[in-house]
Design an enzyme around this catalytic site. Structure first.
Site, PDB file in Angstrom:
ATOM      1  N   SER A  64       0.851  -1.194   0.000  1.00 38.03           N
ATOM      2  CA  SER A  64       0.000   0.000   0.000  1.00 38.03           C
ATOM      3  C   SER A  64       0.878   1.233   0.000  1.00 38.03           C
ATOM      4  O   SER A  64       1.896   1.267   0.706  1.00 38.03           O
ATOM      5  CB  SER A  64      -0.889   0.013   1.246  1.00 38.03           C
ATOM      6  OG  SER A  64      -1.449   1.304   1.427  1.00 38.03           O
ATOM      7  N   LEU A 121     -15.623   6.911   7.170  1.00 40.22           N
ATOM      8  CA  LEU A 121     -15.993   7.075   5.755  1.00 40.22           C
ATOM      9  C   LEU A 121     -15.699   5.800   4.970  1.00 40.22           C
ATOM     10  O   LEU A 121     -15.729   5.779   3.751  1.00 40.22           O
ATOM     11  CB  LEU A 121     -15.272   8.281   5.152  1.00 40.22           C
ATOM     12  CG  LEU A 121     -15.610   9.606   5.844  1.00 40.22           C
ATOM     13  CD1 LEU A 121     -14.777  10.751   5.274  1.00 40.22           C
ATOM     14  CD2 LEU A 121     -17.104   9.937   5.721  1.00 40.22           C
ATOM     15  N   SER A 122     -15.404   4.744   5.716  1.00 42.89           N
ATOM     16  CA  SER A 122     -15.300   3.397   5.160  1.00 42.89           C
ATOM     17  C   SER A 122     -14.145   3.190   4.191  1.00 42.89           C
ATOM     18  O   SER A 122     -14.317   2.633   3.111  1.00 42.89           O
ATOM     19  CB  SER A 122     -16.624   3.002   4.506  1.00 42.89           C
ATOM     20  OG  SER A 122     -16.880   1.683   4.841  1.00 42.89           O
ATOM     21  N   ASP A 168     -21.583  -0.753   4.251  1.00 46.05           N
ATOM     22  CA  ASP A 168     -20.394  -0.148   3.657  1.00 46.05           C
ATOM     23  C   ASP A 168     -19.998  -0.810   2.338  1.00 46.05           C
ATOM     24  O   ASP A 168     -19.705  -0.146   1.346  1.00 46.05           O
ATOM     25  CB  ASP A 168     -19.220  -0.225   4.632  1.00 46.05           C
ATOM     26  CG  ASP A 168     -19.509   0.491   5.938  1.00 46.05           C
ATOM     27  OD1 ASP A 168     -20.548   1.166   6.025  1.00 46.05           O
ATOM     28  OD2 ASP A 168     -18.688   0.373   6.869  1.00 46.05           O
ATOM     29  N   TYR A 220     -20.103  -0.484  20.405  1.00 45.33           N
ATOM     30  CA  TYR A 220     -20.810  -1.004  19.236  1.00 45.33           C
ATOM     31  C   TYR A 220     -21.393  -2.390  19.551  1.00 45.33           C
ATOM     32  O   TYR A 220     -22.577  -2.663  19.302  1.00 45.33           O
ATOM     33  CB  TYR A 220     -19.845  -1.074  18.047  1.00 45.33           C
ATOM     34  CG  TYR A 220     -20.442  -1.569  16.754  1.00 45.33           C
ATOM     35  CD1 TYR A 220     -21.066  -0.690  15.873  1.00 45.33           C
ATOM     36  CD2 TYR A 220     -20.390  -2.912  16.395  1.00 45.33           C
ATOM     37  CE1 TYR A 220     -21.604  -1.139  14.676  1.00 45.33           C
ATOM     38  CE2 TYR A 220     -20.925  -3.374  15.205  1.00 45.33           C
ATOM     39  CZ  TYR A 220     -21.524  -2.483  14.349  1.00 45.33           C
ATOM     40  OH  TYR A 220     -22.064  -2.931  13.164  1.00 45.33           O
TER      41      TYR A 220
HETATM   42  P1  ADP Z   1     -12.916   3.385   8.230  1.00 42.60           P
HETATM   43  O1  ADP Z   1     -13.444   2.252   7.439  1.00 42.60           O
HETATM   44  O2  ADP Z   1     -13.969   4.201   8.861  1.00 42.60           O
HETATM   45  O3  ADP Z   1     -11.946   4.225   7.482  1.00 42.60           O
HETATM   46  P2  ADP Z   1     -11.758   1.227   9.715  1.00 42.60           P
HETATM   47  O4  ADP Z   1     -11.090   1.148  11.034  1.00 42.60           O
HETATM   48  O5  ADP Z   1     -12.916   0.353   9.458  1.00 42.60           O
HETATM   49  O6  ADP Z   1     -12.117   2.762   9.463  1.00 42.60           O
HETATM   50  O7  ADP Z   1     -10.694   0.894   8.580  1.00 42.60           O
HETATM   51  C1  ADP Z   1      -9.482   1.610   8.523  1.00 42.60           C
HETATM   52  C2  ADP Z   1      -8.348   0.642   8.249  1.00 42.60           C
HETATM   53  O8  ADP Z   1      -8.414   0.182   6.887  1.00 42.60           O
HETATM   54  C3  ADP Z   1      -6.988   1.285   8.365  1.00 42.60           C
HETATM   55  O9  ADP Z   1      -6.531   1.300   9.701  1.00 42.60           O
HETATM   56  C4  ADP Z   1      -6.154   0.369   7.495  1.00 42.60           C
HETATM   57  O10 ADP Z   1      -5.790  -0.795   8.211  1.00 42.60           O
HETATM   58  C5  ADP Z   1      -7.118  -0.036   6.402  1.00 42.60           C
HETATM   59  N1  ADP Z   1      -6.948   0.769   5.169  1.00 42.60           N
HETATM   60  C6  ADP Z   1      -7.872   1.500   4.527  1.00 42.60           C
HETATM   61  N2  ADP Z   1      -7.373   2.075   3.418  1.00 42.60           N
HETATM   62  C7  ADP Z   1      -6.089   1.696   3.348  1.00 42.60           C
HETATM   63  C8  ADP Z   1      -5.003   1.954   2.436  1.00 42.60           C
HETATM   64  N3  ADP Z   1      -5.172   2.753   1.359  1.00 42.60           N
HETATM   65  N4  ADP Z   1      -3.817   1.376   2.687  1.00 42.60           N
HETATM   66  C9  ADP Z   1      -3.632   0.585   3.758  1.00 42.60           C
HETATM   67  N5  ADP Z   1      -4.592   0.319   4.646  1.00 42.60           N
HETATM   68  C10 ADP Z   1      -5.808   0.859   4.465  1.00 42.60           C
HETATM   69 MG    MG Z   2     -14.537   0.620   8.211  1.00 40.54          MG
END
Ligand code: ADP
Ligand code: MG
Length: 379
Positions: A64, A121-122, A168, A220
């Site tokens: 990533s 914001l998922s 989501d 939750y």
């Molecule tokens: P939300 O879905 O509200 O943003 P979550 O805790 O459900 O919060 O998900 C966030 C997690 O998703 C991050 O901590 C990471 O582990 C993962 N994630 C999301 N997008 C990326 C990305 N572009 N690169 C790496 N990890 C990501």
């Molecule tokens: Mg999430």
């Protein structure tokens, strides 16, 4: 460096394709999805883009642009717990597809996201759904988007270990531009509801409060449990089955004051979603404002999932002339949305920022959300 170049420098070859999946913001219908109820999300312009290729050796290699290092694992050894951290969302999606009998083999996958992480914001669903689309198209699997949403949800529930509902992933896969997605989380029936705010001289302001998420997992789980127990006590499969007309009678049968308030939120929130859809279908977009605000009040007073930053942002937005405002997402931090006249965006965002500064909160991050396209292949 663009994503294709980054993929080449990470994995040594050009990707076979590039897929995108959006984050989402929920217009209304909060904490209803695990009660078999209704939700109304829209896809954001922000999302996760995944460049991917197949591999013939059965290895899944993941990287990533938002994380250090590269994670490698043979797909046939994937099992919940075998991959942790951010890569669990990717590996879990591959695991979920394979567990459902789909022949997904090795892949290289590099992702790049611009959804703020952990803001409600998922970004997690965007990550799962971009992976899911890449994996299914690279392996020529024809899977209905609603089925794919279930498989991506299973990845998050059973591999990552987060008991999220179906909203989501459905939003990320099924949304279309200039529409909100009316989703019945029991039947998974969907309807695209027109939401072209710009054409109505309106805007949807999303305000990331940047409040640290507090207590979120335990609270939750507690809300879910209370709802399930209340449904059982009332003799219905889920709280969705309580009609608004029968709410008072149902509440009278619940001895516990907290349970009564939780049930009242869920039942009235489902009704607000239906009213919002009716108004949007009729083109009465401005009139949804009071429903958004009523949703916030219910989440604050009955469901008790707001924090001072969320309440402050909503109050400030309303005092600056927003037509309606509410927290969005699970709560305990995250974002607020405000429906505003297009010429009032700056005033509302400015008032929220000033009020945050005066309250000693971190500076909020506002942006305008256009209802955007769902997951798709880019290249
Ligand atoms: P939300 O879905 O509200 O943003 P979550 O805790 O459900 O919060 O998900 C966030 C997690 O998703 C991050 O901590 C990471 O582990 C993962 N994630 C999301 N997008 C990326 C990305 N572009 N690169 C790496 N990890 C990501
Ligand atoms: Mg999430």
């Amino acid at each position: 460096m663009n994503l294709r170049d980054a993929f080449e420098s990470a994995f040594g070859t050009a990707p076979d394709g590039v897929w995108a999946a959006p984050g989402r913001v929920n217009l209304i219908g909060e904490h209803t999805d695990y009660n078999d109820g209704f939700v109304l999300p829209l896809a954001l312009p922000q999302g996760v883009v995944a460049a991917a290729s197949t591999r013939s050796d059965g290895l899944l290699r993941m990287a990533s642009l938002q994380a250090e290092g590269r994670i490698e694992v043979p797909v046939d050894t994937l099992t919940p717990g075998s991959v942790t951290g951010w890569a669990a969302y990717v590996a879990g999606t591959v695991w979920s597809l394979r567990a459902a009998g789909h022949e997904v083999g090795g892949m290289d996958i590099l992702v790049d996201g611009d959804v703020p992480l952990g803001a409600g914001l998922s970004s997690s669903a965007a990550l799962e759904c971009s992976t899911a689309l890449a994996a299914t198209e690279l392996h020529d699997l024809a899977i209905e988007p609603s089925t794919l949403a279930r498989l991506a949800q299973k990845a998050e529930n059973d591999f990552v270990g987060m008991p999220c509902g179906i909203m989501d992933q459905s939003a990320s896969l099924l949304c279309v531009r200039d529409h909100a997605l009316f989703l019945d989380t029991r039947t998974l029936q969907t309807e695209q509801v027109p939401l072209d705010l710009g054409a109505d001289g309106l805007a949807l302001l999303v305000i990331d409060t940047r409040a640290p998420h507090r207590l979120v997992d335990g609270e939750y789980a507690a809300r879910r449990r209370t709802c399930e127990e209340a449904a059982a006590a009332l003799g219905v499969p889920a709280l969705r089955d309580i009609e608004p007309d029968h709410l008072k009678g149902a509440l009278d049968r619940l001895p516990d004051e907290v349970a009564r308030r939780r049930v009242r939120h869920v039942v009235t929130e489902d009704a607000r979603v239906l009213q919002t859809v009716t108004l949007l279908r009729a083109g009465s977009t401005r009139e949804i404002g009071p429903l958004l605000t009523a949703s916030h009040e219910s989440l604050r007073d009955d469901y008790e999932v707001t924090v001072p930053e969320l309440d402050t942002a909503v109050d400030a937005a309303l005092s600056a002339g927003a037509l309606g405002a509410r927290m969005t997402g699970g709560g305990f931090g995250g974002c607020v949305i405000a429906l505003v006249e297009a010429d009032a965006i700056e005033v509302v965002a400015g008032r929220v920022a000033d009020t945050f500064a005066a309250s000693g909160f971190a500076a909020p991050a506002p942006f305008v959300a256009q209802a955007s396209a769902g997951a798709r292949r880019l290249v």
